[in-house]
Scaffold this active site. Structure first.
Site, short mmCIF file in Angstrom:
data_model
loop_
_atom_site.label_atom_id
_atom_site.label_comp_id
_atom_site.label_asym_id
_atom_site.label_seq_id
_atom_site.Cartn_x
_atom_site.Cartn_y
_atom_site.Cartn_z
N PRO A 12 -1.35 8.73 4.87
CA PRO A 12 -1.49 9.38 6.16
C PRO A 12 -0.76 8.67 7.31
O PRO A 12 -0.64 7.45 7.33
CB PRO A 12 -3.00 9.37 6.41
N ASN A 13 -0.28 9.50 8.20
CA ASN A 13 0.36 9.11 9.46
C ASN A 13 1.76 8.52 9.29
O ASN A 13 2.41 8.24 10.29
CB ASN A 13 -0.52 8.17 10.28
N ARG A 20 4.87 6.55 16.27
CA ARG A 20 3.57 5.89 16.26
C ARG A 20 3.72 4.37 16.38
O ARG A 20 4.32 3.75 15.51
CB ARG A 20 2.84 6.24 14.96
N TYR A 25 5.20 -0.70 13.89
CA TYR A 25 5.86 -0.06 12.75
C TYR A 25 7.37 0.09 12.89
O TYR A 25 8.04 0.51 11.96
CB TYR A 25 5.24 1.31 12.48
N ASN A 76 2.65 3.39 -0.49
CA ASN A 76 2.15 2.94 0.80
C ASN A 76 0.96 3.83 1.09
O ASN A 76 1.12 4.95 1.57
CB ASN A 76 3.21 3.06 1.89
N ALA A 79 -3.78 4.00 5.65
CA ALA A 79 -5.21 3.76 5.87
C ALA A 79 -6.06 3.98 4.63
O ALA A 79 -7.11 3.36 4.47
CB ALA A 79 -5.72 4.63 7.02
N GLU A 100 2.25 -2.00 -4.19
CA GLU A 100 1.72 -1.52 -2.91
C GLU A 100 2.62 -2.03 -1.79
O GLU A 100 3.01 -3.19 -1.79
CB GLU A 100 0.29 -2.04 -2.73
N HIS A 102 3.15 -2.11 2.55
CA HIS A 102 2.71 -1.87 3.93
C HIS A 102 3.83 -2.35 4.85
O HIS A 102 4.38 -3.44 4.64
CB HIS A 102 1.41 -2.62 4.24
N ARG A 109 -3.41 -8.35 11.31
CA ARG A 109 -3.96 -7.26 12.11
C ARG A 109 -5.48 -7.30 12.09
O ARG A 109 -6.08 -8.32 11.74
CB ARG A 109 -3.41 -5.94 11.59
#
Length: 149
Positions: A12-13, A20, A25, A76, A79, A100, A102, A109
């Site tokens: 998502p996103n 964003r 990012y 990725n 969330a 994975e 990110h 964070r």
């Protein structure tokens, strides 16, 4: 010999990349990420299927569809990595190598981002290298597939 095929799945996103939180990012868009992956795949002589969804169930279904069709998964989860046991279960069920990714360094964070369920299914995790992390993930998964083959 058949070229390896790798699913590159995005949660998502990520369709909002470039808009964003560019301070976290960066300014690259999801289209830019796809081009990075296409270029890496060509260099590595692997096929990729690049997808993005904002829907958890769709991402789980895509993972399930990888069994028997793909040789590995770069994901990725965004969330969903921090929240989805269903995604973890799907990744474990397909019995494929998983890397994975990110874009940001999730360990620098908020505390809730430090843990991901997906990492329990992943052979490796790449975080904090920006969108170039995808190219590193494709290299790593290709190496793993070749080592197993």
């Amino acid at each position: 010999m058949r070229r390896p095929h790798i699913a590159v799945l995005n949660g998502p996103n990520l369709n909002m990349l470039g808009l964003r939180q560019p301070g976290i990012y960066g300014s690259a868009t999801l289209d830019d990420v796809e081009q990075i992956c296409i270029q890496a795949a060509e260099r590595l002589d692997v096929g990729i299927d690049f997808r993005q969804t904002n829907i958890e169930g769709e991402l789980v279904s895509w993972v399930q569809e990888c069994r028997g069709r793909f040789d590995g998964i770069v994901i990725n989860p965004a969330a969903y990595g921090h929240t989805s046991i269903a995604l973890l279960d799907a990744l474990l069920a397909v019995d494929l190598p998983v890397i994975e990714v990110h874009i940001s360094n999730i360990h620098r964070r908020e505390a809730f981002r430090h843990h991901t369920y997906v990492s329990q299914a992943a052979i490796g995790v790449i975080c904090g290298l920006g969108v170039r992390g995808y190219a590193h993930a494709l290299q790593a998964i290709t190496d793993l597939i070749e080592d197993e083959g």
